[in-house]
Design a protein around this motif. Structure first.
Motif, PDB file in Angstrom:
ATOM      1  N   LEU A   9       0.832  -1.201   0.000  1.00  0.00           N
ATOM      2  CA  LEU A   9       0.000   0.000   0.000  1.00  0.00           C
ATOM      3  C   LEU A   9       0.871   1.256   0.000  1.00  0.00           C
ATOM      4  N   ALA A  10       1.893   1.270   0.841  1.00  0.00           N
ATOM      5  CA  ALA A  10       2.801   2.419   0.879  1.00  0.00           C
ATOM      6  C   ALA A  10       3.558   2.551  -0.439  1.00  0.00           C
ATOM      7  N   ALA A  11       3.944   1.418  -1.023  1.00  0.00           N
ATOM      8  CA  ALA A  11       4.661   1.455  -2.299  1.00  0.00           C
ATOM      9  C   ALA A  11       3.776   1.992  -3.411  1.00  0.00           C
ATOM     10  N   LEU A  12       2.509   1.564  -3.434  1.00  0.00           N
ATOM     11  CA  LEU A  12       1.587   2.050  -4.457  1.00  0.00           C
ATOM     12  C   LEU A  12       1.355   3.543  -4.298  1.00  0.00           C
ATOM     13  N   ASP A  13       1.238   4.007  -3.056  1.00  0.00           N
ATOM     14  CA  ASP A  13       1.053   5.435  -2.802  1.00  0.00           C
ATOM     15  C   ASP A  13       2.242   6.224  -3.347  1.00  0.00           C
ATOM     16  N   ALA A  14       3.449   5.738  -3.097  1.00  0.00           N
ATOM     17  CA  ALA A  14       4.654   6.429  -3.576  1.00  0.00           C
ATOM     18  C   ALA A  14       4.723   6.416  -5.097  1.00  0.00           C
ATOM     19  N   ALA A  24       9.845   6.873  -6.634  1.00  0.00           N
ATOM     20  CA  ALA A  24       9.212   6.119  -5.563  1.00  0.00           C
ATOM     21  C   ALA A  24      10.251   5.376  -4.734  1.00  0.00           C
ATOM     22  N   ALA A  25      11.269   4.844  -5.414  1.00  0.00           N
ATOM     23  CA  ALA A  25      12.340   4.135  -4.701  1.00  0.00           C
ATOM     24  C   ALA A  25      13.087   5.087  -3.788  1.00  0.00           C
ATOM     25  N   ARG A  26      13.345   6.303  -4.267  1.00  0.00           N
ATOM     26  CA  ARG A  26      14.047   7.289  -3.453  1.00  0.00           C
ATOM     27  C   ARG A  26      13.212   7.669  -2.230  1.00  0.00           C
ATOM     28  N   ARG A  27      11.901   7.822  -2.432  1.00  0.00           N
ATOM     29  CA  ARG A  27      11.025   8.209  -1.328  1.00  0.00           C
ATOM     30  C   ARG A  27      10.991   7.151  -0.237  1.00  0.00           C
ATOM     31  N   LEU A  28      11.015   5.880  -0.629  1.00  0.00           N
ATOM     32  CA  LEU A  28      10.907   4.796   0.346  1.00  0.00           C
ATOM     33  C   LEU A  28      12.260   4.243   0.788  1.00  0.00           C
ATOM     34  N   GLY A  29      13.334   4.790   0.238  1.00  0.00           N
ATOM     35  CA  GLY A  29      14.653   4.312   0.624  1.00  0.00           C
ATOM     36  C   GLY A  29      14.981   2.944   0.074  1.00  0.00           C
ATOM     37  N   LEU A  30      14.472   2.624  -1.112  1.00  0.00           N
ATOM     38  CA  LEU A  30      14.731   1.337  -1.751  1.00  0.00           C
ATOM     39  C   LEU A  30      15.562   1.535  -3.010  1.00  0.00           C
ATOM     40  N   SER A  31      16.084   0.437  -3.523  1.00  0.00           N
ATOM     41  CA  SER A  31      16.786   0.489  -4.807  1.00  0.00           C
ATOM     42  C   SER A  31      15.754   0.481  -5.926  1.00  0.00           C
ATOM     43  N   SER A  32      16.176   0.947  -7.087  1.00  0.00           N
ATOM     44  CA  SER A  32      15.258   0.975  -8.230  1.00  0.00           C
ATOM     45  C   SER A  32      14.825  -0.422  -8.631  1.00  0.00           C
ATOM     46  N   SER A  33      15.739  -1.369  -8.525  1.00  0.00           N
ATOM     47  CA  SER A  33      15.385  -2.748  -8.897  1.00  0.00           C
ATOM     48  C   SER A  33      14.365  -3.331  -7.919  1.00  0.00           C
ATOM     49  N   ALA A  34      14.512  -3.000  -6.625  1.00  0.00           N
ATOM     50  CA  ALA A  34      13.549  -3.489  -5.636  1.00  0.00           C
ATOM     51  C   ALA A  34      12.180  -2.880  -5.885  1.00  0.00           C
ATOM     52  N   MET A  35      12.151  -1.593  -6.263  1.00  0.00           N
ATOM     53  CA  MET A  35      10.877  -0.955  -6.540  1.00  0.00           C
ATOM     54  C   MET A  35      10.252  -1.514  -7.813  1.00  0.00           C
ATOM     55  N   SER A  36      11.056  -1.866  -8.790  1.00  0.00           N
ATOM     56  CA  SER A  36      10.528  -2.473 -10.014  1.00  0.00           C
ATOM     57  C   SER A  36       9.869  -3.810  -9.700  1.00  0.00           C
ATOM     58  N   ARG A  37      10.488  -4.578  -8.824  1.00  0.00           N
ATOM     59  CA  ARG A  37       9.893  -5.860  -8.429  1.00  0.00           C
ATOM     60  C   ARG A  37       8.587  -5.633  -7.665  1.00  0.00           C
ATOM     61  N   THR A  38       8.561  -4.576  -6.851  1.00  0.00           N
ATOM     62  CA  THR A  38       7.348  -4.263  -6.103  1.00  0.00           C
ATOM     63  C   THR A  38       6.222  -3.845  -7.049  1.00  0.00           C
ATOM     64  N   LEU A  39       6.563  -3.080  -8.087  1.00  0.00           N
ATOM     65  CA  LEU A  39       5.561  -2.688  -9.074  1.00  0.00           C
ATOM     66  C   LEU A  39       4.997  -3.916  -9.770  1.00  0.00           C
ATOM     67  N   ALA A  40       5.843  -4.895 -10.058  1.00  0.00           N
ATOM     68  CA  ALA A  40       5.368  -6.134 -10.685  1.00  0.00           C
ATOM     69  C   ALA A  40       4.385  -6.853  -9.758  1.00  0.00           C
ATOM     70  N   ARG A  41       4.677  -6.857  -8.457  1.00  0.00           N
ATOM     71  CA  ARG A  41       3.772  -7.491  -7.484  1.00  0.00           C
ATOM     72  C   ARG A  41       2.444  -6.732  -7.420  1.00  0.00           C
ATOM     73  N   LEU A  42       2.506  -5.398  -7.478  1.00  0.00           N
ATOM     74  CA  LEU A  42       1.295  -4.599  -7.443  1.00  0.00           C
ATOM     75  C   LEU A  42       0.433  -4.844  -8.677  1.00  0.00           C
ATOM     76  N   ARG A  43       1.075  -4.967  -9.829  1.00  0.00           N
ATOM     77  CA  ARG A  43       0.331  -5.254 -11.054  1.00  0.00           C
ATOM     78  C   ARG A  43      -0.382  -6.591 -10.963  1.00  0.00           C
ATOM     79  N   SER A  44       0.305  -7.564 -10.355  1.00  0.00           N
ATOM     80  CA  SER A  44      -0.295  -8.885 -10.192  1.00  0.00           C
ATOM     81  C   SER A  44      -1.444  -8.850  -9.188  1.00  0.00           C
ATOM     82  N   ALA A  45      -1.262  -8.082  -8.107  1.00  0.00           N
ATOM     83  CA  ALA A  45      -2.284  -8.023  -7.058  1.00  0.00           C
ATOM     84  C   ALA A  45      -3.538  -7.295  -7.524  1.00  0.00           C
ATOM     85  N   THR A  46      -3.367  -6.228  -8.308  1.00  0.00           N
ATOM     86  CA  THR A  46      -4.512  -5.418  -8.728  1.00  0.00           C
ATOM     87  C   THR A  46      -5.092  -5.858 -10.063  1.00  0.00           C
TER      88      THR A  46
END
Length: 307
Positions: A9-14, A24-46
């Motif tokens: 939820l926080a990742a989607l908001d960012a 979004a990765a900068r805002r949450l303190g993550l790497s770009s690759s980690a955020m890309s993987r999170t976006l893939a999970r969000l696409r699958s979830a939604t």
């Protein structure tokens, strides 16, 4: 719930706020690759692409645009729920009833100054004093009472405790009692007739154990539920009462129950009494409950003389 990850939820908001994986990765303190993987999970979830390529940037899909404000509000509410309450408590407008379970002796000593202190600071708050027939921790665990006052037991290890004061037992007799003439010895003390206070109706205790070691035994002619009852009987008879020292040295010394009585140190040694406030750990961080605890401590420490 097992498959739900609130971090998404926080990742989607960012992502919806930044419109960029890098942002979004900068805002949450993550790497770009980690955020890309999170976006893939969000696409699958939604079941929606959410952000799609448009030239060098990303643009939200209609579904993402529809969710943006809702996701932001949900994220804000979740963070508020999972963040310690740092807001100051407005005691003056506090509307709450606090239930305190304590012995009749404690109520007699401290109820009046505690009620006065609470009423002065929180005029809409209410105190309810409940009887203390035993040390059962269930009312604390079940939320029936807010604070327990007394000697801590061993039946509820999770219960929080805070020391209030130490007390000890003394003898109490009416003014002019023969025991007060010539010094109080163990032999003379044991020869008197006695009244004892016990919630459970027990007719003996540590004083009797100490007397037994000296080969002495006192005559107990009355057993009453509380110390105030024992004091009333002692005032009108020749019986000797056994009460906590605070019953005469605390604020009750101005109360009629303590008038006409004289206290004396026991001729045998007995263990000290440790009086504490007890509460369930779920109330630790509650601002109103914390204020009640601090008020109680201040009243007790201010009412009792220094020893």
């Amino acid at each position: 719930m097992e498959s739900m990850d609130m971090n998404l939820l926080a990742a989607l908001d960012a992502l919806l706020a930044e419109g960029s994986v890098t942002g979004a990765a900068r805002r949450l303190g993550l790497s770009s690759s980690a955020m890309s993987r999170t976006l893939a999970r969000l696409r699958s979830a939604t079941g929606d692409p959410l952000l799609v390529r448009a030239g060098r940037g990303l643009v939200p899909t209609p579904r993402a645009a529809e969710l943006r404000d809702r996701v932001h509000e949900l994220t804000r509410e979740v963070r508020a729920v999972l963040t310690p309450n740092a807001a100051d408590l407005d005691v003056a407008s506090l509307e709450r009833t606090f239930t305190i379970r304590a012995s009749e002796g404690f109520v007699g000593l401290f109820a009046a100054p505690l009620v006065a202190a609470v009423a002065d600071a929180a005029p809409y708050a209410r105190l309810r004093f409940a009887p203390k027939p035993d040390k059962d921790a269930f009312p604390l665990r079940d939320g029936e009472i807010d604070l327990e006052i007394g000697v801590p037991g061993a039946s509820a290890p999770e219960v929080r405790t805070r020391f209030i004061f130490r007390d000890d037992f003394i003898g109490v007799v009416c003014v002019g009692h023969p025991l007060l003439t010539g010094g109080v010895t163990a032999e003379r003390y044991a020869q008197c007739r006695h009244v004892v206070a016990s919630r459970k109706g027990a007719a003996s205790g540590p004083v009797d154990d100490a007397l037994n070691e000296l080969g002495l035994r006192r005559e107990i002619v009355a057993v009453v539920p509380g110390f105030p009852d024992a004091m009333r009987i002692a005032r009108h008879t020749d019986l000797v009462a056994l009460v906590p020292r605070s019953c005469l040295s605390g604020p009750t010394n101005a109360d009629p129950i303590g008038q006409g009585l004289v206290g004396f140190d026991l001729p045998v040694r007995t263990p000290e009494i440790t009086i504490s406030a007890m509460w369930h750990p779920r109330m630790d961080a509650d601002p109103a409950h914390r204020w009640l605890r601090e008020t109680l401590m201040a009243v007790c420490h201010g009412a009792l003389p220094r020893r």
